[in-house]
Design a protein around this motif. Structure first.
Motif, PDB file in Angstrom:
ATOM      1  N   PHE A 364       6.992  -0.067   1.804  1.00 18.52           N
ATOM      2  CA  PHE A 364       6.324   0.263   0.439  1.00 18.52           C
ATOM      3  C   PHE A 364       6.355   1.825   0.206  1.00 18.52           C
ATOM      4  O   PHE A 364       5.963   2.481   1.027  1.00 18.52           O
ATOM      5  N   ALA A 365       6.882   2.053  -0.833  1.00 17.33           N
ATOM      6  CA  ALA A 365       7.037   3.598  -1.204  1.00 17.33           C
ATOM      7  C   ALA A 365       6.443   3.696  -2.721  1.00 17.33           C
ATOM      8  O   ALA A 365       7.013   2.829  -3.541  1.00 17.33           O
ATOM      9  N   SER A 366       5.507   4.791  -2.795  1.00 15.21           N
ATOM     10  CA  SER A 366       5.150   5.042  -4.290  1.00 15.21           C
ATOM     11  C   SER A 366       5.070   6.520  -4.354  1.00 15.21           C
ATOM     12  O   SER A 366       5.563   7.296  -3.368  1.00 15.21           O
ATOM     13  N   SER A 367       4.522   7.073  -5.412  1.00 15.73           N
ATOM     14  CA  SER A 367       4.429   8.325  -5.645  1.00 15.73           C
ATOM     15  C   SER A 367       3.668   9.127  -4.521  1.00 15.73           C
ATOM     16  O   SER A 367       3.901  10.380  -4.313  1.00 15.73           O
ATOM     17  N   ASN A 368       2.738   8.381  -3.978  1.00 12.05           N
ATOM     18  CA  ASN A 368       1.815   9.232  -3.317  1.00 12.05           C
ATOM     19  C   ASN A 368       1.690   8.456  -1.768  1.00 12.05           C
ATOM     20  O   ASN A 368       0.966   8.950  -1.027  1.00 12.05           O
ATOM     21  N   GLN A 369       2.533   7.588  -1.507  1.00 19.98           N
ATOM     22  CA  GLN A 369       2.329   6.769  -0.468  1.00 19.98           C
ATOM     23  C   GLN A 369       3.558   5.914   0.179  1.00 19.98           C
ATOM     24  O   GLN A 369       4.453   5.689  -0.589  1.00 19.98           O
ATOM     25  N   THR A 370       4.094   6.171   1.628  1.00 19.86           N
ATOM     26  CA  THR A 370       5.040   5.665   2.157  1.00 19.86           C
ATOM     27  C   THR A 370       4.654   4.529   3.224  1.00 19.86           C
ATOM     28  O   THR A 370       3.977   5.326   4.125  1.00 19.86           O
ATOM     29  N   LEU A 371       4.507   3.339   3.298  1.00 21.23           N
ATOM     30  CA  LEU A 371       4.105   2.496   4.267  1.00 21.23           C
ATOM     31  C   LEU A 371       5.263   1.722   5.005  1.00 21.23           C
ATOM     32  O   LEU A 371       6.167   1.504   4.386  1.00 21.23           O
ATOM     33  N   ASP A 372       4.993   1.691   6.280  1.00 21.40           N
ATOM     34  CA  ASP A 372       6.085   0.645   7.087  1.00 21.40           C
ATOM     35  C   ASP A 372       4.985  -0.126   7.893  1.00 21.40           C
ATOM     36  O   ASP A 372       4.669   0.453   8.943  1.00 21.40           O
TER      37      ASP A 372
END
Length: 458
Positions: A364-372
Protein backbone atom coordinates in the motif's frame (compact mmCIF):
# COMPACT_ATOMS: atom_id res chain seq x y z
CA UNK A 1 -10.25 -18.05 30.85
CA UNK A 2 -8.43 -19.08 27.70
CA UNK A 3 -4.70 -19.49 27.34
CA UNK A 4 -4.27 -16.09 25.80
CA UNK A 5 -5.89 -14.40 28.78
CA UNK A 6 -3.95 -16.54 31.22
CA UNK A 7 -0.70 -15.15 29.85
CA UNK A 8 -1.92 -11.61 30.27
CA UNK A 9 -1.57 -10.67 26.61
CA UNK A 10 -5.15 -9.61 26.02
CA UNK A 11 -7.17 -6.71 27.37
CA UNK A 12 -10.78 -7.85 27.25
CA UNK A 13 -12.05 -4.40 26.33
CA UNK A 14 -9.75 -3.88 23.35
CA UNK A 15 -8.99 -5.84 20.25
CA UNK A 16 -5.63 -4.48 19.24
CA UNK A 17 -2.16 -4.91 20.61
CA UNK A 18 -1.12 -2.18 23.04
CA UNK A 19 2.60 -1.66 23.42
CA UNK A 20 3.84 -0.99 26.96
CA UNK A 21 6.66 1.45 27.55
CA UNK A 22 8.77 -0.16 30.24
CA UNK A 23 10.68 3.09 30.73
CA UNK A 24 7.61 4.59 32.40
CA UNK A 25 7.50 1.80 34.97
CA UNK A 26 9.89 3.45 37.47
CA UNK A 27 10.29 2.06 40.97
CA UNK A 28 9.53 4.65 43.66
CA UNK A 29 11.09 3.48 46.94
CA UNK A 30 12.24 5.25 50.11
CA UNK A 31 15.74 6.61 49.64
CA UNK A 32 16.38 7.61 53.29
CA UNK A 33 17.27 4.22 54.71
CA UNK A 34 20.47 5.32 56.41
CA UNK A 35 21.04 6.11 60.10
CA UNK A 36 23.97 7.28 62.17
CA UNK A 37 26.87 5.00 61.20
CA UNK A 38 28.23 4.52 64.71
CA UNK A 39 25.14 4.64 66.92
CA UNK A 40 22.55 2.28 65.43
CA UNK A 41 19.98 1.00 67.86
CA UNK A 42 18.43 -2.40 67.47
CA UNK A 43 15.16 -0.77 66.44
CA UNK A 44 16.83 1.36 63.80
CA UNK A 45 18.69 -1.66 62.45
CA UNK A 46 15.50 -3.68 62.31
CA UNK A 47 13.70 -0.83 60.55
CA UNK A 48 16.52 -0.50 58.03
CA UNK A 49 16.51 -4.20 57.35
CA UNK A 50 12.74 -4.11 56.86
CA UNK A 51 13.05 -1.27 54.42
CA UNK A 52 15.81 -3.09 52.59
CA UNK A 53 13.66 -6.23 52.45
CA UNK A 54 10.73 -4.23 51.04
CA UNK A 55 13.04 -2.54 48.54
CA UNK A 56 14.43 -5.87 47.32
CA UNK A 57 10.94 -7.38 47.09
CA UNK A 58 9.66 -4.45 45.05
CA UNK A 59 12.74 -4.54 42.85
CA UNK A 60 12.24 -8.26 42.21
CA UNK A 61 8.57 -7.66 41.33
CA UNK A 62 9.44 -4.91 38.87
CA UNK A 63 12.14 -7.04 37.24
CA UNK A 64 9.62 -9.89 36.90
CA UNK A 65 7.09 -7.56 35.24
CA UNK A 66 9.73 -6.24 32.85
CA UNK A 67 10.75 -9.81 32.02
CA UNK A 68 7.14 -10.82 31.29
CA UNK A 69 6.55 -7.75 29.15
CA UNK A 70 9.80 -8.36 27.28
CA UNK A 71 8.73 -11.96 26.63
CA UNK A 72 5.30 -10.95 25.35
CA UNK A 73 6.50 -8.19 23.08
CA UNK A 74 9.92 -9.22 21.87
CA UNK A 75 10.51 -12.97 21.83
CA UNK A 76 8.11 -13.51 18.95
CA UNK A 77 9.76 -11.14 16.48
CA UNK A 78 11.95 -8.09 17.03
CA UNK A 79 10.19 -4.78 16.49
CA UNK A 80 12.88 -2.94 14.62
CA UNK A 81 11.78 -1.28 11.39
CA UNK A 82 8.03 -1.67 11.84
CA UNK A 83 6.72 0.50 9.01
CA UNK A 84 8.46 1.81 5.93
CA UNK A 85 7.40 5.46 5.62
CA UNK A 86 7.67 7.61 2.54
CA UNK A 87 10.64 10.00 2.59
CA UNK A 88 8.38 13.00 3.18
CA UNK A 89 6.70 11.78 6.35
CA UNK A 90 7.66 10.22 9.69
CA UNK A 91 6.85 6.67 10.68
CA UNK A 92 3.45 6.15 12.29
CA UNK A 93 3.04 4.72 15.78
CA UNK A 94 2.49 1.00 15.30
CA UNK A 95 -0.28 0.57 17.84
CA UNK A 96 -2.44 2.99 15.83
CA UNK A 97 -2.14 1.22 12.48
CA UNK A 98 -5.30 -0.97 12.70
CA UNK A 99 -8.35 -0.67 14.89
CA UNK A 100 -11.66 -2.54 15.01
CA UNK A 101 -14.40 -0.64 13.16
CA UNK A 102 -17.31 -0.93 15.60
CA UNK A 103 -19.54 1.18 13.33
CA UNK A 104 -19.51 -1.26 10.40
CA UNK A 105 -21.92 -4.21 10.54
CA UNK A 106 -22.48 -6.78 7.76
CA UNK A 107 -26.16 -7.16 6.96
CA UNK A 108 -26.58 -10.82 6.13
CA UNK A 109 -29.98 -12.38 5.47
CA UNK A 110 -31.60 -14.16 8.38
CA UNK A 111 -30.34 -17.71 8.71
CA UNK A 112 -26.94 -17.18 7.07
CA UNK A 113 -24.06 -18.51 9.16
CA UNK A 114 -20.68 -20.24 9.13
CA UNK A 115 -18.99 -17.43 7.20
CA UNK A 116 -15.88 -18.99 5.75
CA UNK A 117 -13.93 -16.52 3.59
CA UNK A 118 -13.89 -12.96 2.26
CA UNK A 119 -12.44 -11.10 -0.72
CA UNK A 120 -12.56 -7.55 -2.09
CA UNK A 121 -13.32 -6.86 -5.76
CA UNK A 122 -12.88 -3.54 -7.53
CA UNK A 123 -15.95 -3.12 -9.71
CA UNK A 124 -16.50 -1.30 -12.98
CA UNK A 125 -19.38 1.16 -13.41
CA UNK A 126 -21.08 -1.47 -15.55
CA UNK A 127 -20.88 -4.05 -12.79
CA UNK A 128 -22.21 -1.61 -10.19
CA UNK A 129 -25.04 -0.54 -12.47
CA UNK A 130 -26.10 -4.15 -12.90
CA UNK A 131 -25.78 -5.01 -9.23
CA UNK A 132 -27.33 -1.79 -7.97
CA UNK A 133 -24.45 -0.98 -5.66
CA UNK A 134 -24.53 2.76 -6.39
CA UNK A 135 -22.26 5.21 -8.17
CA UNK A 136 -20.18 5.96 -5.07
CA UNK A 137 -19.19 2.33 -4.46
CA UNK A 138 -16.07 1.15 -6.26
CA UNK A 139 -15.47 -2.05 -4.29
CA UNK A 140 -17.56 -4.93 -3.06
CA UNK A 141 -16.94 -7.43 -0.28
CA UNK A 142 -17.70 -11.03 -1.28
CA UNK A 143 -18.36 -13.49 1.55
CA UNK A 144 -18.88 -17.25 1.47
CA UNK A 145 -21.38 -18.77 3.89
CA UNK A 146 -21.43 -22.53 4.25
CA UNK A 147 -23.98 -23.13 6.97
CA UNK A 148 -27.38 -22.70 5.29
CA UNK A 149 -28.04 -24.43 1.98
CA UNK A 150 -31.44 -22.72 1.63
CA UNK A 151 -29.49 -19.51 0.98
CA UNK A 152 -26.88 -18.88 -1.75
CA UNK A 153 -23.30 -19.57 -0.68
CA UNK A 154 -21.81 -16.29 -2.02
CA UNK A 155 -22.97 -12.88 -0.80
CA UNK A 156 -21.79 -9.47 -2.04
CA UNK A 157 -21.84 -6.64 0.50
CA UNK A 158 -21.52 -2.89 0.11
CA UNK A 159 -18.21 -2.00 1.77
CA UNK A 160 -19.58 1.40 2.82
CA UNK A 161 -22.85 0.38 4.47
CA UNK A 162 -22.45 -3.38 4.97
CA UNK A 163 -25.74 -3.97 3.15
CA UNK A 164 -26.06 -7.12 1.06
CA UNK A 165 -26.41 -6.19 -2.61
CA UNK A 166 -26.44 -9.54 -4.36
CA UNK A 167 -26.06 -13.27 -3.75
CA UNK A 168 -25.39 -16.21 -6.03
CA UNK A 169 -23.88 -19.69 -6.29
CA UNK A 170 -26.96 -21.86 -5.80
CA UNK A 171 -27.13 -22.87 -9.46
CA UNK A 172 -25.36 -26.20 -9.04
CA UNK A 173 -21.81 -25.02 -9.73
CA UNK A 174 -20.91 -25.12 -6.01
CA UNK A 175 -21.41 -28.48 -4.33
CA UNK A 176 -23.38 -29.33 -1.20
CA UNK A 177 -22.34 -31.87 1.39
CA UNK A 178 -25.36 -34.19 1.79
CA UNK A 179 -24.20 -35.46 5.19
CA UNK A 180 -23.79 -32.06 6.85
CA UNK A 181 -26.17 -30.04 4.62
CA UNK A 182 -23.48 -27.39 4.08
CA UNK A 183 -22.02 -25.62 1.06
CA UNK A 184 -18.52 -26.45 -0.15
CA UNK A 185 -17.56 -22.78 -0.68
CA UNK A 186 -14.47 -22.68 1.53
CA UNK A 187 -12.09 -20.12 0.01
CA UNK A 188 -12.73 -17.09 -2.21
CA UNK A 189 -10.45 -14.73 -4.13
CA UNK A 190 -11.12 -11.86 -6.57
CA UNK A 191 -9.24 -11.30 -9.82
CA UNK A 192 -9.25 -7.94 -11.62
CA UNK A 193 -8.63 -8.51 -15.33
CA UNK A 194 -6.74 -5.89 -17.38
CA UNK A 195 -9.52 -5.70 -19.98
CA UNK A 196 -12.05 -8.54 -19.99
CA UNK A 197 -11.84 -12.01 -18.53
CA UNK A 198 -13.04 -15.14 -20.26
CA UNK A 199 -16.75 -15.79 -20.35
CA UNK A 200 -17.89 -16.56 -23.86
CA UNK A 201 -19.22 -14.39 -26.69
CA UNK A 202 -21.80 -12.48 -24.64
CA UNK A 203 -20.53 -12.50 -21.06
CA UNK A 204 -17.23 -10.64 -20.72
CA UNK A 205 -16.65 -9.84 -17.04
CA UNK A 206 -13.82 -7.53 -16.00
CA UNK A 207 -13.68 -9.13 -12.55
CA UNK A 208 -13.77 -12.82 -11.71
CA UNK A 209 -14.52 -14.36 -8.34
CA UNK A 210 -12.79 -17.69 -7.76
CA UNK A 211 -14.44 -20.19 -5.40
CA UNK A 212 -12.49 -23.02 -3.78
CA UNK A 213 -15.12 -25.75 -3.47
CA UNK A 214 -13.70 -28.29 -1.04
CA UNK A 215 -16.78 -30.48 -1.31
CA UNK A 216 -16.91 -30.61 -5.12
CA UNK A 217 -13.07 -30.59 -5.38
CA UNK A 218 -13.07 -27.82 -8.01
CA UNK A 219 -11.84 -24.27 -8.45
CA UNK A 220 -14.47 -22.26 -10.31
CA UNK A 221 -14.31 -18.71 -11.68
CA UNK A 222 -17.49 -16.64 -11.67
CA UNK A 223 -18.49 -13.30 -13.10
CA UNK A 224 -18.49 -10.76 -10.28
CA UNK A 225 -21.79 -9.19 -11.34
CA UNK A 226 -24.04 -12.14 -12.17
CA UNK A 227 -22.21 -14.99 -10.48
CA UNK A 228 -22.31 -16.97 -13.73
CA UNK A 229 -19.64 -19.66 -13.90
CA UNK A 230 -17.06 -18.84 -16.55
CA UNK A 231 -14.35 -21.44 -15.89
CA UNK A 232 -14.01 -24.67 -13.95
CA UNK A 233 -10.67 -26.21 -12.95
CA UNK A 234 -10.33 -29.73 -11.58
CA UNK A 235 -12.46 -32.85 -11.86
CA UNK A 236 -15.85 -32.13 -10.33
CA UNK A 237 -16.91 -34.57 -7.66
CA UNK A 238 -13.66 -36.54 -7.82
CA UNK A 239 -11.04 -36.23 -5.09
CA UNK A 240 -7.48 -37.08 -6.05
CA UNK A 241 -3.90 -35.96 -6.58
CA UNK A 242 -3.61 -36.39 -10.35
CA UNK A 243 -2.38 -33.61 -12.62
CA UNK A 244 -3.58 -35.00 -15.97
CA UNK A 245 -6.47 -34.77 -15.62
CA UNK A 246 -6.12 -32.34 -12.73
CA UNK A 247 -7.72 -33.41 -9.47
CA UNK A 248 -7.97 -31.68 -6.11
CA UNK A 249 -8.69 -33.13 -2.69
CA UNK A 250 -10.51 -30.57 -0.52
CA UNK A 251 -8.77 -27.48 -1.88
CA UNK A 252 -8.88 -24.65 0.63
CA UNK A 253 -7.66 -21.37 -0.86
CA UNK A 254 -6.10 -19.74 -3.92
CA UNK A 255 -4.08 -16.73 -5.05
CA UNK A 256 -4.29 -15.27 -8.56
CA UNK A 257 -1.63 -13.43 -10.56
CA UNK A 258 -1.64 -11.93 -14.06
CA UNK A 259 1.26 -13.22 -16.16
CA UNK A 260 3.74 -10.80 -17.68
CA UNK A 261 2.20 -11.35 -21.14
CA UNK A 262 -1.04 -9.80 -19.90
CA UNK A 263 -3.01 -12.65 -21.44
CA UNK A 264 -2.65 -15.47 -18.91
CA UNK A 265 -3.81 -15.87 -15.34
CA UNK A 266 -1.75 -17.93 -12.91
CA UNK A 267 -3.72 -19.47 -10.07
CA UNK A 268 -1.91 -20.91 -7.05
CA UNK A 269 -4.06 -23.43 -5.19
CA UNK A 270 -3.64 -24.60 -1.59
CA UNK A 271 -4.81 -28.22 -1.78
CA UNK A 272 -6.13 -28.60 0.83
CA UNK A 273 -8.12 -28.72 4.05
CA UNK A 274 -8.28 -32.24 5.45
CA UNK A 275 -7.62 -34.06 2.18
CA UNK A 276 -4.73 -36.28 1.12
CA UNK A 277 -3.03 -33.97 -1.41
CA UNK A 278 -1.26 -31.59 1.02
CA UNK A 279 0.34 -29.65 -1.82
CA UNK A 280 0.29 -26.40 -3.82
CA UNK A 281 -0.58 -26.42 -7.52
CA UNK A 282 0.13 -23.66 -10.07
CA UNK A 283 -2.39 -23.50 -12.92
CA UNK A 284 -2.22 -21.35 -16.07
CA UNK A 285 -5.40 -20.30 -17.89
CA UNK A 286 -5.66 -17.91 -20.87
CA UNK A 287 -7.91 -14.95 -20.03
CA UNK A 288 -9.96 -15.31 -23.22
CA UNK A 289 -10.52 -19.06 -22.99
CA UNK A 290 -13.58 -20.61 -21.39
CA UNK A 291 -12.32 -24.17 -21.00
CA UNK A 292 -8.53 -24.22 -21.37
CA UNK A 293 -6.02 -24.53 -18.53
CA UNK A 294 -2.79 -26.38 -17.78
CA UNK A 295 -0.72 -27.35 -14.75
CA UNK A 296 2.58 -25.46 -14.54
CA UNK A 297 3.87 -27.25 -11.43
CA UNK A 298 2.66 -29.10 -8.37
CA UNK A 299 4.62 -29.65 -5.19
CA UNK A 300 4.80 -33.00 -3.50
CA UNK A 301 2.87 -33.58 -0.27
CA UNK A 302 5.20 -31.46 1.86
CA UNK A 303 2.42 -29.78 3.87
CA UNK A 304 -0.03 -30.89 6.51
CA UNK A 305 -3.33 -29.16 5.73
CA UNK A 306 -2.21 -26.15 3.65
CA UNK A 307 -5.16 -23.97 4.62
CA UNK A 308 -4.36 -20.66 2.93
CA UNK A 309 -2.01 -19.13 0.38
CA UNK A 310 -0.93 -15.62 -0.60
CA UNK A 311 1.49 -14.10 -3.10
CA UNK A 312 4.04 -11.49 -2.08
CA UNK A 313 4.40 -9.73 -5.45
CA UNK A 314 7.64 -7.81 -4.83
CA UNK A 315 9.67 -10.95 -4.06
CA UNK A 316 7.42 -13.28 -6.09
CA UNK A 317 7.15 -15.54 -3.06
CA UNK A 318 4.20 -17.67 -2.02
CA UNK A 319 3.30 -17.81 1.67
CA UNK A 320 1.35 -20.90 2.75
CA UNK A 321 -0.46 -21.28 6.08
CA UNK A 322 0.70 -24.83 6.76
CA UNK A 323 -1.82 -25.26 9.54
CA UNK A 324 -1.07 -28.60 11.18
CA UNK A 325 2.68 -28.12 10.78
CA UNK A 326 2.10 -24.82 12.62
CA UNK A 327 4.20 -22.81 10.18
CA UNK A 328 4.03 -20.27 7.38
CA UNK A 329 5.77 -22.05 4.54
CA UNK A 330 7.54 -20.27 1.65
CA UNK A 331 7.65 -21.25 -2.03
CA UNK A 332 9.19 -19.68 -5.10
CA UNK A 333 6.17 -18.69 -7.20
CA UNK A 334 7.98 -19.17 -10.50
CA UNK A 335 9.32 -22.69 -9.92
CA UNK A 336 7.53 -23.98 -6.83
CA UNK A 337 10.87 -24.50 -5.07
CA UNK A 338 10.68 -24.96 -1.30
CA UNK A 339 12.25 -21.96 0.47
CA UNK A 340 11.66 -23.08 4.04
CA UNK A 341 9.48 -21.37 6.67
CA UNK A 342 9.01 -17.85 7.96
CA UNK A 343 11.34 -17.33 10.90
CA UNK A 344 10.69 -15.63 14.21
CA UNK A 345 7.22 -17.02 14.89
CA UNK A 346 7.94 -18.08 18.48
CA UNK A 347 5.07 -16.87 20.63
CA UNK A 348 2.89 -15.93 17.64
CA UNK A 349 1.71 -19.37 16.59
CA UNK A 350 2.70 -22.99 17.12
CA UNK A 351 2.66 -25.14 20.23
CA UNK A 352 0.39 -23.57 22.84
CA UNK A 353 0.00 -20.40 20.75
CA UNK A 354 -2.49 -21.61 18.13
CA UNK A 355 -2.24 -22.52 14.46
CA UNK A 356 -1.98 -20.30 11.35
CA UNK A 357 -5.24 -20.44 9.41
CA UNK A 358 -4.98 -17.64 6.85
CA UNK A 359 -2.22 -15.57 5.29
CA UNK A 360 -2.52 -12.39 3.19
CA UNK A 361 -0.22 -9.63 1.96
CA UNK A 362 -0.68 -5.90 1.42
CA UNK A 363 1.39 -3.46 -0.61
CA UNK A 364 0.00 0.00 0.00
CA UNK A 365 1.30 3.43 -0.93
CA UNK A 366 -0.22 6.82 -0.20
CA UNK A 367 1.02 10.38 0.01
CA UNK A 368 2.33 9.84 3.53
CA UNK A 369 2.85 6.13 3.95
CA UNK A 370 4.27 3.04 2.23
CA UNK A 371 3.36 -0.35 3.67
CA UNK A 372 4.56 -3.86 2.86
CA UNK A 373 2.75 -6.15 5.27
CA UNK A 374 1.88 -9.78 5.96
CA UNK A 375 -1.25 -10.79 7.88
CA UNK A 376 -1.59 -14.17 9.59
CA UNK A 377 -4.80 -15.24 11.34
CA UNK A 378 -4.28 -17.57 14.29
CA UNK A 379 -6.55 -19.69 16.48
CA UNK A 380 -6.71 -23.11 18.06
CA UNK A 381 -7.78 -26.19 16.11
CA UNK A 382 -10.25 -27.52 17.13
CA UNK A 383 -11.56 -24.07 17.88
CA UNK A 384 -12.02 -23.51 21.59
CA UNK A 385 -11.78 -19.72 21.90
CA UNK A 386 -8.07 -19.76 22.61
CA UNK A 387 -5.35 -17.80 20.79
CA UNK A 388 -7.74 -15.80 18.61
CA UNK A 389 -5.67 -13.12 16.94
CA UNK A 390 -4.38 -11.59 13.73
CA UNK A 391 -0.65 -10.93 13.51
CA UNK A 392 0.56 -8.05 11.32
CA UNK A 393 4.18 -8.44 10.17
CA UNK A 394 6.46 -5.99 8.36
CA UNK A 395 7.96 -7.32 5.12
CA UNK A 396 9.62 -4.15 3.84
CA UNK A 397 13.15 -5.33 4.65
CA UNK A 398 12.84 -8.60 2.74
CA UNK A 399 14.76 -8.35 -0.52
CA UNK A 400 14.16 -11.75 -2.13
CA UNK A 401 12.47 -15.08 -1.65
CA UNK A 402 15.52 -16.66 -0.03
CA UNK A 403 15.99 -13.78 2.40
CA UNK A 404 12.70 -14.63 4.14
CA UNK A 405 14.40 -17.50 5.96
CA UNK A 406 17.66 -15.67 6.70
CA UNK A 407 16.29 -12.94 8.95
CA UNK A 408 13.84 -12.46 11.76
CA UNK A 409 10.44 -10.96 11.10
CA UNK A 410 9.19 -7.72 12.67
CA UNK A 411 5.78 -7.54 14.31
CA UNK A 412 3.82 -4.38 13.63
CA UNK A 413 0.70 -5.21 15.60
CA UNK A 414 -1.31 -8.05 17.14
CA UNK A 415 -5.10 -7.79 16.92
CA UNK A 416 -6.77 -9.90 19.60
CA UNK A 417 -10.34 -11.10 19.05
CA UNK A 418 -12.46 -11.47 22.18
CA UNK A 419 -13.35 -15.17 22.65
CA UNK A 420 -16.56 -14.40 24.56
CA UNK A 421 -17.91 -12.16 21.81
CA UNK A 422 -16.62 -13.72 18.59
CA UNK A 423 -15.26 -16.94 17.16
CA UNK A 424 -11.75 -17.05 15.70
CA UNK A 425 -10.46 -15.50 12.44
CA UNK A 426 -10.74 -18.13 9.71
CA UNK A 427 -9.84 -16.32 6.47
CA UNK A 428 -8.73 -12.75 5.74
CA UNK A 429 -8.76 -10.20 2.94
CA UNK A 430 -7.41 -6.67 2.40
CA UNK A 431 -8.91 -3.77 0.52
CA UNK A 432 -6.04 -2.63 -1.74
CA UNK A 433 -7.53 0.86 -2.07
CA UNK A 434 -7.90 1.64 1.64
CA UNK A 435 -5.72 -0.95 3.38
CA UNK A 436 -8.71 -2.05 5.49
CA UNK A 437 -8.62 -5.61 6.84
CA UNK A 438 -11.62 -7.97 6.85
CA UNK A 439 -11.80 -11.22 8.81
CA UNK A 440 -14.34 -14.03 8.35
CA UNK A 441 -15.15 -15.73 11.66
CA UNK A 442 -16.35 -19.22 10.78
CA UNK A 443 -17.45 -20.96 13.99
CA UNK A 444 -21.06 -20.31 14.99
CA UNK A 445 -20.25 -20.32 18.71
CA UNK A 446 -20.18 -17.68 20.09
CA UNK A 447 -20.68 -15.72 16.84
CA UNK A 448 -19.86 -16.21 13.18
CA UNK A 449 -19.64 -12.90 11.34
CA UNK A 450 -17.25 -10.63 9.44
CA UNK A 451 -15.18 -7.98 11.21
CA UNK A 452 -13.57 -4.94 9.65
CA UNK A 453 -10.39 -3.37 10.98
CA UNK A 454 -9.76 0.15 9.73
CA UNK A 455 -6.27 1.02 8.60
CA UNK A 456 -6.07 4.34 10.43
CA UNK A 457 -2.40 4.64 9.52
CA UNK A 458 -2.83 4.21 5.76
Amino acid sequence: MDQFHAKGENNEQTYEFEEIDTQDMRLHTPVDIEGPPSDLSKTTCTRSLSRLTIFLALLSAVLLVVLVISTLTHTACPTSTLISPSPSSPSLHTSALYTLDATWHPQFPRGAHTFSAVTIARLSHRDCEFMGCGQSVSSMLYVTQRGNITLPPVMALNTTTGAMVYSWGDDGTIAQDPETSTWGAHGIVAEDCPSTCNGGPTLQPRTRIWICDFTGHTLTAHSADTGSSVLGIGTKGVAGVGTNPLQFDRLADAAVELASDGKTAYTYVADGDGGSANRVVKVASPLQSIDEYSVVWATSAIFNNPHSIALHPRTHTLLVADRENEAVHLLDAHSGADLGVLRGAVGLWGGDHGKPFSVRTLSFASSNQTLDLIFVSVMDNPQDGGNQRIVVIDASSVSSGMSWTNQECSVVQVLNIHPKLYSGPHMLTLDPATGDLYAALVADDPLSTVLRFRCVGC
